[in-house]
Design an enzyme around this catalytic site. Sequence first.
Site, short mmCIF file in Angstrom:
data_model
loop_
_atom_site.label_atom_id
_atom_site.label_comp_id
_atom_site.label_asym_id
_atom_site.label_seq_id
_atom_site.Cartn_x
_atom_site.Cartn_y
_atom_site.Cartn_z
CG ASP A 170 40.55 62.02 5.44
OD1 ASP A 170 40.61 62.25 4.22
OD2 ASP A 170 40.36 62.91 6.29
CB THR A 177 45.40 23.61 36.87
OG1 THR A 177 44.22 22.99 36.34
CG2 THR A 177 45.61 23.13 38.29
CB VAL A 211 29.94 22.05 37.96
CG1 VAL A 211 31.27 22.79 38.12
CG2 VAL A 211 28.89 22.63 38.89
CB ALA A 212 31.82 18.39 34.38
CG ASP A 267 40.02 64.69 11.42
OD1 ASP A 267 38.85 64.98 11.12
OD2 ASP A 267 41.01 64.98 10.73
#
Length: 955
Positions: A326, A779, A279-280, A682
């Site tokens: 463009d 934290t 986990v660390a 566009d």
Amino acid sequence: MKIYQIPPEDVYIELKTSKEGLTDSEAEKRLEEYGLNQIEEVKRKPIIYNFLANLYQLLALLLWAASILAFISGTPQLGFAIIAVIIINAVFSFWQEYEAEKAVEALKKILPSSAKVIRGGEEVVVLASQLVPGDVLVLEEGDNVSADARLVEAFQMKVDTSTLTGESKPIRKVSDTIVQDDEVIVGFNNLVLAGTSVSSGSGRAVVFSTGSETEFNKIASLTQAVKEEPSPLQKQMNRLTQIIAVIAIFMGVTLFLLNVYVVELPLSLAFTFAIGLTVANVPEGLLPTVTLALAASVKKMVGKNALIKRLSSVETLGSTNIICTDKTGTITKNEMTVRKIWIPHEIIDVTGAGYEPEGEFFHGGVPVSHQEVRELKLLMRSATFCNDAKLIKPEGPDEKWKILGDPTEAALLIAARKNGFDWEDEMKKSPRIAELPFDSKRKSMSSIHQKHGEKNHYGFNDERNDERNDEKKEYDKNIENGELFDSETNPEGFEQGSKVAYVKGAPKKIIALCKKISVDGKVQTFSDEEKEEIIKKHDELAASGLRILGMAYKTLPDDFNDFRPETVEVDMVFLGMMAMQDPPRPEVKGAVEDCHRAGIRIIMITGDYGLTARSIASEVGIVGSECNIIKGKELDSLSDDEVKKVLKSGSNIIFARAIPEHKMRIASILESENEIVAMTGDGVNDAPALRRADIGVAMGITGTDVAKEASDMVLTDDNFATIVAAIKEGRTIYENIRKFITYIFAHETAEIIPFILMVIFRIPLPITVMQILAIDLGTDTLPALALGMGPSEADVMERPPRPKKERILNLQVIMRGYIFLGVIEAILVMSGYFWVLYNGGWQLGQSLPFSDPLYMKATTMVFAGIVTSQIGNLLGCQTTRTSTLKVGVFKNKWIIRGIMFEVLVVLSIVYIPYMQEIFGTTSLGIFEWLYLISFIPIMFFAEELRKYIARRVRK
């Protein structure tokens, strides 16, 4: 025969219907046969699958294994805590993926929900999805077209086809038979296609294709067929996940084996410690922090006129090394203004800018009007009669003139108003009787008008032209006496006929179709030498950045009704040219300079004339004095390998007279060369290119919904400078991600080393797994996010683009985070750990139960020590090279909030009894806090020293 080749009266027979339409029963039968008239969507996985996928990605699987081991070892609270971590990560990751674009939904929205048809001889309204082949559509002005259909009746009908062709100009539609054979049916004038709309006139059409068979659906399919590749950041995070997983598994297994066979701990305790080390090694807060940082950056970009649709696109922008842009509306303002007028053989200057009709015409510094210059009035007639735009007067003092239609045509109307030419009054005298709409192949448009009563298309009937009118009266008298003159024997230019065709278009095309030229009111032979001289003048004007249209006219006989380009647009009289300018946006030049400093290439891809494009590109700094202009036809003749050579030849490249398919091809070729490309567009037909590019950039003002949905970013101001601002933000977020990875990895080392020391020196475990989770998901989250939201460093746009293969977790980040800062932090927290133990009377080799107050105080010291060290780390990691003291320690307001959050969380865990019970902590005294607070300046100045040495070495 193709549907467009069949005569209108035979269309009903071909499609097995009639003028009375289908019966209800036949319509139902065909609906079962052909299916619903809707876009065929590629099947996608249910959305729940996207969420579940985050529960079995690599880090999640690692944590699942850790939770299972926690339950096996008899620590269910730890198992549940790890499961909570998995779910939190999955929620954040799912949120990021849910931001994916929805192009198909946008395509559906364009299609109307209902349509008018003839069923059983009566006009009824049906759902658009219920249309079938054979239905007779009733089309009127303002109606959307719901299926592909063949016109059988058309009354002055014009259709807006911009969603398919990109052409903003409405196209005239007819019911006539088309003889030619062509697979590309979009341009045929006797067809109306799904997704278009009727801008004027009316008609009836018989449906021949619905649903997946429509041209509209083919574009949708092409858009969906382009596979979406993961962004560079996504690839980097996946690789980082793999590295972390390998390290975590290796260290967890190693610690377990050492504890069982060397330290000889009970299996349950060995499991617990192995889980703790695993986990660390897993930075549980990393993925949520990346997502939150990207989301914050996206929010910031909204304020800078850039709407980012996918969170990962922000970082992709940062690694962009080529922008394909463009010209019109992106580099320029899209405010076309007539600047110069050429009439044989003089130049007239036009003042005024934008769409406000305020300005004058000057010749040699003297104001002139159409009444004083003979060719000028006829030129104004041609420019305004052969025109479909409209000007809308402002209703209030604070409003401006508005335009409806093509900006180029609007510019011609505004120029005429500046010159005092009242085209509306003139058109009442000479109404339009036919039109040959603009066609991209022939590059021209014609408007046929009835002459007014005096057969004087010059209109010289005012008092200031009495002499000329006398000449005309003599000419009319000759006609009355039967002395008819043709154009060859009429040196004065007064030709016979009651109809006049006014023509405008590409000057070189118009010049080539003219045999005569009007000079000082007289029609004379148009010699080849004169044509060459005018083309040279055209090129001079185009080279100065002006877009030019040529004007001509032709008088037609009274009985002339064969209104086709090949009969009308031949043997014309050339009148002159009108040169317009769409000025570049003032901020673009600075943005282009930023791109050059940042090592970003800019390639202009435009449908405009090459010399005009080069002038604008040169003015804003995109190209230099030497420029390679590749026309669309030339590009078609080049192989992909030849195009690659052109693209590699340098940055001074412009693709002119280009179409959307060219954009798609260029994007694909650049992608094959491992370039990271931003592509603007566009129209609907730009959608495939936008999806192919690494970053598709759609225009928010002029862009279609399909282009916007197919893109990764939408410019709400259509401004090139906004793209550059987004690239700067992308580079910043990548640097910021590295900063908080460094920040997170520093405490990872401080969490791992205690496990190593536990094995080597057989000391009590200095930090618990729950305390590790409190740091990783508690934290450190907001402070890491504060780093992710930090401002750009001063030199961020002075570095070359990041190589595509460069890893986010490179050697520099590892050395800075894991090794340099991590080791210093580990030394500090372990010093606090041993200080508390020795002050409490502990001796090396002595074991302490987890419930021992001295052990709880020592582990609390390590937990709080990591938090205080991270405060100093947070302050120092705000910059990578520049001194934080120079930039400002608290310039980033989120840093203060992050520190306050850290302090609040650590105090809650240390002093609230309920939290103490969960996390195995106990209260600390004033001396312990003084010891811990000293970690802050140590970490900060250690990082400042590293940056100082790095700057000295670089110099």
